[in-house]
Design an enzyme around this catalytic site. Structure first.
Site, PDB file in Angstrom:
ATOM      1  CE  LYS A   1      -4.210   1.648   2.235  1.00  0.00           C
ATOM      2  NZ  LYS A   1      -4.936   1.796   1.010  1.00  0.00           N
TER       3      LYS A   1
ATOM      4  CB  VAL B   1       9.217   3.512  -2.744  1.00  0.00           C
ATOM      5  CG1 VAL B   1       8.176   2.461  -3.063  1.00  0.00           C
ATOM      6  CG2 VAL B   1       8.714   4.539  -1.769  1.00  0.00           C
TER       7      VAL B   1
ATOM      8  CB  THR C   1       6.995  -1.566   5.670  1.00  0.00           C
ATOM      9  OG1 THR C   1       6.929  -1.703   7.095  1.00  0.00           O
ATOM     10  CG2 THR C   1       8.045  -2.519   5.132  1.00  0.00           C
ATOM     11  CB  CYS C   2       4.944   0.696   1.177  1.00  0.00           C
ATOM     12  SG  CYS C   2       4.076  -0.882   1.285  1.00  0.00           S
ATOM     13  CB  THR C   3       7.277   5.224   3.058  1.00  0.00           C
ATOM     14  OG1 THR C   3       5.889   5.484   2.799  1.00  0.00           O
ATOM     15  CG2 THR C   3       8.070   6.511   2.907  1.00  0.00           C
TER      16      THR C   3
END
Length: 149
Positions: free
Chosen positions: A38, A48, A43-45
């Protein structure tokens, strides 16, 4: 889930800017498709931004980079803009690409079961064959994982 040695099936996609494209246009190129659960979650931030901070090394290795989640185009646009990402994000809001790669399914977090994306990265060669699958992604070191042989 697709595995090493599998041919990537043809698929159409739309990026964060609303540009339509398809996987056939990636033939004769080596590319990375990393699935994340998402946009704009912690964690996704981290993931990326690690790829962003190592983008030059990835590009110098001959790789095109695409991130993908089930977020819509607008959310992907905001995520890319907010974190100044130099690579495109694919909006897979109907989850068709996630299902095609086998990364959409049941997950369990803190005793709660739900449907979502399993964080997975595919490295695809010039013939459209998967040459590496990273199923245990380490967000803080993802670029290193991608570059390791």
């Amino acid at each position: 889930m697709l595995n090493i040695g599998d041919k990537v099936p043809h698929f159409n996609f739309v990026d964060q800017d609303g540009n339509k494209d398809n996987s056939k246009n990636l033939e004769n190129k080596k590319w990375v498709l990393f699935f994340y659960p998402k946009a704009d979650t912690p964690t996704c931030t981290i993931e990326v931004c690690n790829i962003r901070d190592n983008y030059t090394n990835l590009i110098n290795s001959g790789l095109l980079i695409y991130g993908i989640s089930a977020d819509d185009q607008r959310k992907q646009f905001k995520f890319k803009e907010k974190h100044e990402l130099p690579f495109n994000l694919i909006a897979d809001s109907d989850k068709s690409i996630c299902k095609l790669f086998g990364v959409w399914g049941s997950k369990n977090f803190m005793g709660r079961e739900y449907e979502g994306i399993t964080r997975t990265t595919f490295i695809i060669n010039e013939e459209g064959i998967i040459e590496k699958v990273i199923s245990e992604v380490k967000a803080k070191n993802h670029a290193k994982q991608i570059l390791e042989k």
